[in-house]
Design an enzyme around this catalytic site. Structure first.
Site, PDB file in Angstrom:
ATOM      1  CB  SER A 188      39.799  29.322  34.566  1.00 28.41           C
ATOM      2  OG  SER A 188      40.031  28.040  35.716  1.00 28.41           O
ATOM      3  NE  ARG A 193      42.170  32.210  22.806  1.00 36.72           N
ATOM      4  CZ  ARG A 193      42.777  31.678  22.870  1.00 36.72           C
ATOM      5  NH1 ARG A 193      44.665  31.362  22.639  1.00 36.72           N
ATOM      6  NH2 ARG A 193      43.219  30.181  22.567  1.00 36.72           N
ATOM      7  CG  ASP A 239      40.675  24.475  35.072  1.00 39.42           C
ATOM      8  OD1 ASP A 239      41.487  24.914  34.273  1.00 39.42           O
ATOM      9  OD2 ASP A 239      39.369  25.077  35.017  1.00 39.42           O
TER      10      ASP A 239
END
Length: 486
Positions: free
Chosen positions: A164, A179, A217
């Site tokens: 996630s 990132r 997710d």
């Protein structure tokens, strides 16, 4: 009447006038905020339409919209016929979970799982160290397989990996890290293929396991929902953060390069928290919250509707009332000046307080903000403030879902068609535990859809969808699937 008595009476009158002036000022602040938070149906329709427009733009080209509309490469959602033993790894915060799932009957999925805390030094260390730790824990978990959780001889264990963090996906089982968020900062992992890093770490601990699916997710929640209900067409997470994913026609994705999938469908991860529109009812408190955040100008929709921020908006309004209208007395309570001290679960507890003298509100103010001696009148104002913030968030969430239904042509009934049921799988603590938020969202959807169409749109809690969903996607993208079906 003596001079002293007259002077005392004048002081009392002045004190009352001064107090009523302060109270009026506090009420002005509240009423102005309430007005700016307004979400009449006409405005919500504009928000829903703007969501649909942004969805089209994001599907047309990368960077074409504030909505990323990421292609998930999931073109085979579970059908309910999956069988076998599959693993899932769910990494999305300071803990990760490993699951072992035995599929056979939809009603009777056997699940075993373990939660592991990540040592803080690994969250900012080296990529190899983090994945070695994860692979080591995974290997220990595999070693606990019982007799009925054994995979057939000669086959390889398969894993669905819920990751996630922002990833640029390149295939169903490949994607590079864009990132880190949520307190992670492992510089040498940025730009690396996450699946490759995990695979190399599993090889180092001699664990023979193949990653068959890398999923976000929200996409996992959609898969988990679809497994138990074929009418699930979208998933929405409303928790600390928020996101949505839905099933799109593959030929409606102009930016898709290459052959269209056999199924003709593709799951899109919207990253809808980044939605913004001139129609969103933003206030000075939202603007200051955004300016003070780690990502100014980003995730504007998320900052208005998700659990991370609702309590903070309430705190900011209370602080203004304390500073400009002495709402809590002559001095501003120092704790009230601390950002994020008022969490959404505490806001929810105050909002749901049903005691005649609002005892829960009094306790929360005392325990969290060290404010005691509040009057019932003040506590009622605080409940009203929670109501304004939660209602705006819930109604804007509903408008977003309507935007998805519009984009997929499911917001109205079609003449002569049999099954027109559309189910939205929901996950996240805000939706699950904040009852007044959930009810307001549902009522707003009914209001926007109208009585007839709303009968066919079902909002359904899909608890722990994402963990199970990752294992299900490992199953529906298994290397043995082709072989089994021939």
């Amino acid at each position: 009447m003596g001079k002293v008595a007259v002077a005392a009476a004048v002081l009392v009158v002045r004190h009352r006038m001064r107090n009523s002036g302060k109270w009026a000022k506090a009420m002005d602040i509240l009423r102005e905020f309430e007005g700016k938070c307004g979400t009449p149906i006409s405005k919500l329709r504009q928000v829903a339409d703007a969501m649909t427009v942004e969805m089209h733009a994001g599907l047309a080209s990368d960077g074409g919209s504030k909505l990323k509309m990421l292609i998930s490469y999931v073109d085979n959602l579970p059908t309910g016929d999956e069988t076998g033993i599959f693993y899932a790894l769910d990494l999305g915060g300071t803990n990760f979970r490993v699951l072992r799932v035995k599929l056979g009957e939809v009603e009777n999925v056997k699940k075993e799982f373990q939660e592991v805390s990540i040592p803080p030094n690994l969250m900012t260390g080296k990529c190899e160290d983090l994945f070695d730790f994860i692979a080591g824990e995974l290997e220990k978990f595999v070693a606990t397989e019982g007799e009925e959780m054994q995979i057939p001889a000669g086959t390889q264990r398969e894993l669905g990996f819920t990751f996630s963090f922002p990833v640029k996906q390149s295939s169903i089982a490949g994607g590079t890290l864009v990132r880190w968020t949520k307190g992670f900062n492992i510089e040498d992992a940025v730009g690396q293929d996450i699946v490759e890093e995990l695979t190399k770490a599993m090889e180092r601990v001699r664990l023979d396991m193949r990653v068959s699916a890398l999923v976000n997710d929200t996409v996992g929640t959609l898969a988990g929902g679809r497994y138990s209900d074929p009418n699930v067409i979208a998933a929405v997470i409303l928790g600390t953060g928020t996101n949505a994913a839905y099933v799109e026609r593959a030929n409606a994705i102009p930016k898709w390069q290459g052959l269209l999938p056999k199924s003709g469908e593709m799951v899109i991860n919207m990253e809808w928290g980044n939605f913004r529109s001139s129609h969103l009812p933003l206030t000075e408190y939202d603007e200051s919250l955004d300016n003070d955040s780690l990502n100014p100008g980003e995730q504007i929709y998320e900052k208005m509707i998700s659990g991370m921020y609702l309590g903070e908006i309430v705190r900011r309004v209370l602080l203004k009332m304390a500073e400009e209208a002495e709402f809590f007395g002559d001095t501003v309570p120092s704790k009230l000046e601390k950002p994020f001290i008022l969490r959404t679960p505490d806001m929810s507890a105050m909002h749901h307080d049903s005691t005649p003298d609002l005892k829960v509100v009094a306790t929360k103010l005392k325990d969290i903000l060290e404010i005691s001696n509040t009057s019932l009148k003040m506590r009622k104002v605080i409940v009203e403030l929670c109501e304004i913030v939660a209602t705006r968030g819930a109604r804007l969430s509903a408008a977003g879902i309507i935007g998805i239904l519009k984009k997929t042509g499911r917001d109205t009934l079609k003449k002569g068609e049999e099954n027109q049921k559309s189910v939205i799988a929901m996950d996240g603590g805000l939706f699950e535990h904040y009852t007044k938020f959930r009810n307001s969202m549902q009522n707003t959807m009914n209001e926007l859809l109208g009585e007839e169409a709303s009968r066919n749109i079902i909002i359904k809690l899909s608890n722990d969808g994402s963990g199970l969903g990752a294992a299900l996607l490992a199953a529906s993208h298994s290397q043995y699937r082709e072989y089994e079906s021939t």
